[in-house]
Design an enzyme around this catalytic site. Sequence first.
Site, PDB file in Angstrom:
ATOM      1  N   TYR A   1       2.760   9.723 -11.517  1.00  0.00           N
ATOM      2  CA  TYR A   1       1.861   8.994 -10.606  1.00  0.00           C
ATOM      3  C   TYR A   1       0.961   8.010 -11.368  1.00  0.00           C
ATOM      4  CZ  TYR A   1      -1.502   8.101  -6.871  1.00  0.00           C
ATOM      5  OH  TYR A   1      -2.326   7.481  -5.957  1.00  0.00           O
TER       6      TYR A   1
ATOM      7  N   LYS B   1       0.954   3.728 -11.440  1.00  0.00           N
ATOM      8  CA  LYS B   1      -0.209   2.900 -11.091  1.00  0.00           C
ATOM      9  C   LYS B   1      -0.642   2.012 -12.271  1.00  0.00           C
ATOM     10  CE  LYS B   1      -0.575   4.391  -6.806  1.00  0.00           C
ATOM     11  NZ  LYS B   1      -0.304   3.510  -5.643  1.00  0.00           N
TER      12      LYS B   1
ATOM     13  N   ASN C   1       0.806  -1.231   0.000  1.00  0.00           N
ATOM     14  CA  ASN C   1       0.000   0.000   0.000  1.00  0.00           C
ATOM     15  C   ASN C   1       0.834   1.274   0.000  1.00  0.00           C
ATOM     16  OD1 ASN C   1      -2.513   1.698   0.714  1.00  0.00           O
ATOM     17  ND2 ASN C   1      -1.117   2.062   2.446  1.00  0.00           N
TER      18      ASN C   1
HETATM   19  P1  NAD Z   1      -0.650   8.568   3.164  1.00  0.00           P
HETATM   20  O1  NAD Z   1       0.382   9.562   2.761  1.00  0.00           O
HETATM   21  O2  NAD Z   1      -1.653   8.942   4.202  1.00  0.00           O
HETATM   22  O3  NAD Z   1       0.065   7.210   3.615  1.00  0.00           O
HETATM   23  C1  NAD Z   1       1.141   6.699   2.889  1.00  0.00           C
HETATM   24  C2  NAD Z   1       1.774   5.551   3.630  1.00  0.00           C
HETATM   25  O4  NAD Z   1       2.927   5.157   2.879  1.00  0.00           O
HETATM   26  C3  NAD Z   1       2.262   5.928   5.024  1.00  0.00           C
HETATM   27  O5  NAD Z   1       2.016   4.856   5.917  1.00  0.00           O
HETATM   28  C4  NAD Z   1       3.764   6.127   4.855  1.00  0.00           C
HETATM   29  O6  NAD Z   1       4.512   5.719   5.997  1.00  0.00           O
HETATM   30  C5  NAD Z   1       4.076   5.184   3.691  1.00  0.00           C
HETATM   31  N1  NAD Z   1       5.228   5.696   2.943  1.00  0.00           N
HETATM   32  C6  NAD Z   1       5.319   6.861   2.266  1.00  0.00           C
HETATM   33  N2  NAD Z   1       6.566   6.990   1.755  1.00  0.00           N
HETATM   34  C7  NAD Z   1       7.253   5.877   2.118  1.00  0.00           C
HETATM   35  C8  NAD Z   1       8.569   5.416   1.898  1.00  0.00           C
HETATM   36  N3  NAD Z   1       9.463   6.115   1.184  1.00  0.00           N
HETATM   37  N4  NAD Z   1       8.931   4.212   2.418  1.00  0.00           N
HETATM   38  C9  NAD Z   1       8.064   3.481   3.125  1.00  0.00           C
HETATM   39  N5  NAD Z   1       6.790   3.853   3.365  1.00  0.00           N
HETATM   40  C10 NAD Z   1       6.396   5.041   2.879  1.00  0.00           C
HETATM   41  O7  NAD Z   1      -1.332   8.146   1.818  1.00  0.00           O
HETATM   42  P2  NAD Z   1      -2.699   7.407   1.455  1.00  0.00           P
HETATM   43  O8  NAD Z   1      -3.575   8.413   0.805  1.00  0.00           O
HETATM   44  O9  NAD Z   1      -3.221   6.586   2.577  1.00  0.00           O
HETATM   45  O10 NAD Z   1      -2.144   6.475   0.270  1.00  0.00           O
HETATM   46  C11 NAD Z   1      -1.932   5.085   0.410  1.00  0.00           C
HETATM   47  C12 NAD Z   1      -1.977   4.474  -0.967  1.00  0.00           C
HETATM   48  O11 NAD Z   1      -3.230   4.768  -1.578  1.00  0.00           O
HETATM   49  C13 NAD Z   1      -0.899   4.997  -1.923  1.00  0.00           C
HETATM   50  O12 NAD Z   1      -0.393   3.913  -2.687  1.00  0.00           O
HETATM   51  C14 NAD Z   1      -1.674   5.971  -2.815  1.00  0.00           C
HETATM   52  O13 NAD Z   1      -1.093   6.104  -4.083  1.00  0.00           O
HETATM   53  C15 NAD Z   1      -3.027   5.279  -2.874  1.00  0.00           C
HETATM   54  N6  NAD Z   1      -4.169   6.127  -3.240  1.00  0.00           N
HETATM   55  C16 NAD Z   1      -4.579   7.143  -2.418  1.00  0.00           C
HETATM   56  C17 NAD Z   1      -5.690   7.920  -2.796  1.00  0.00           C
HETATM   57  C18 NAD Z   1      -6.200   9.055  -1.933  1.00  0.00           C
HETATM   58  O14 NAD Z   1      -7.040   9.846  -2.407  1.00  0.00           O
HETATM   59  N7  NAD Z   1      -5.783   9.177  -0.689  1.00  0.00           N
HETATM   60  C19 NAD Z   1      -6.368   7.633  -3.999  1.00  0.00           C
HETATM   61  C20 NAD Z   1      -5.914   6.592  -4.793  1.00  0.00           C
HETATM   62  C21 NAD Z   1      -4.820   5.835  -4.405  1.00  0.00           C
END
Ligand code: NAD
Length: 248
Positions: A156, A160, A90
Amino acid sequence: MLEGKKAIITGGTRGIGYAIAARFIEEGAVVTVFGSRQETADKAVEQLLATYPEAKVWGRTCDLTDLDAVTEAFRAAAEDMGGVDTIVNNAGISQSTPLLDYTADDWKKIMDLNVTAVFNGCRAGAQLMIEAGHGGTITTTSSMVSKYGQPSGCGYPTSKYAVNGLTQSLSRELAPKGIRVNAVAPGITKTDMVAALPEKMIQPLIATIPLGRIGEPEDVANAFVYLASEMSSYVTGAVIPVDGAARS
Ligand code: NAD
């Protein structure tokens, strides 16, 4: 739905990954959350134990972009938990940089975490499952932008799309080993970053979503529960949208 399953969740310290960890624990799973730093992993474990005092949960960190480090850390997590049945890739970052402002480093950074780290998680997780002689599940967080692209920050969506390709290829390669490989493609989801946006930015976003609201992390986490459970026993190679039918 996940009684006794042992799960590794990268990026499990906040946002969508934290919601996945919480829902997995509610469904009976044993969980290791990986964070970018040991302190954030420890804090997430503390928070999870405050809500679920009976939970079996560990926190770890490693450089997810380094295959050897991931292989070693996943093996250690499996030793803590007594095995591993399900991997959730994730951790991810997003970018909105316009094309001509992109640097080689920006591009490398997003490919390293969003693609290479996912490959590393798939490889390390599959190796443990194959050695243990049982099947399992691998589920990765993709995004709705893997279908439509986005107007700025091309790295990005590219990352994906790669996640979807890896998922579909590995689903075919690993099916004979009993390992199912899927992805979840969230639309805009109310993690800290989105929750902090001013109301005047949120309302136009909501207007583009037919279900009339932004997704909650739990909406996304529920798809991960399904894909890690026996309820999805004939589902592999799927990229499941959880986006309220948003199309932009
Ligand atoms: P967030 O920033 O709240 O959490 C990201 C997580 O990734 C955190 O736990 C962080 O510790 C970890 N992380 C970030 N950089 C890192 C690194 N270099 N090494 C190890 N861990 C790392 O983000 P989120 O919104 O919860 O996103 C989680 C996933 O969901 C991602 O893959 C993101 O692309 C995807 N996503 C999010 C959304 C959205 O709208 N929030 C939409 C589509 C997809």
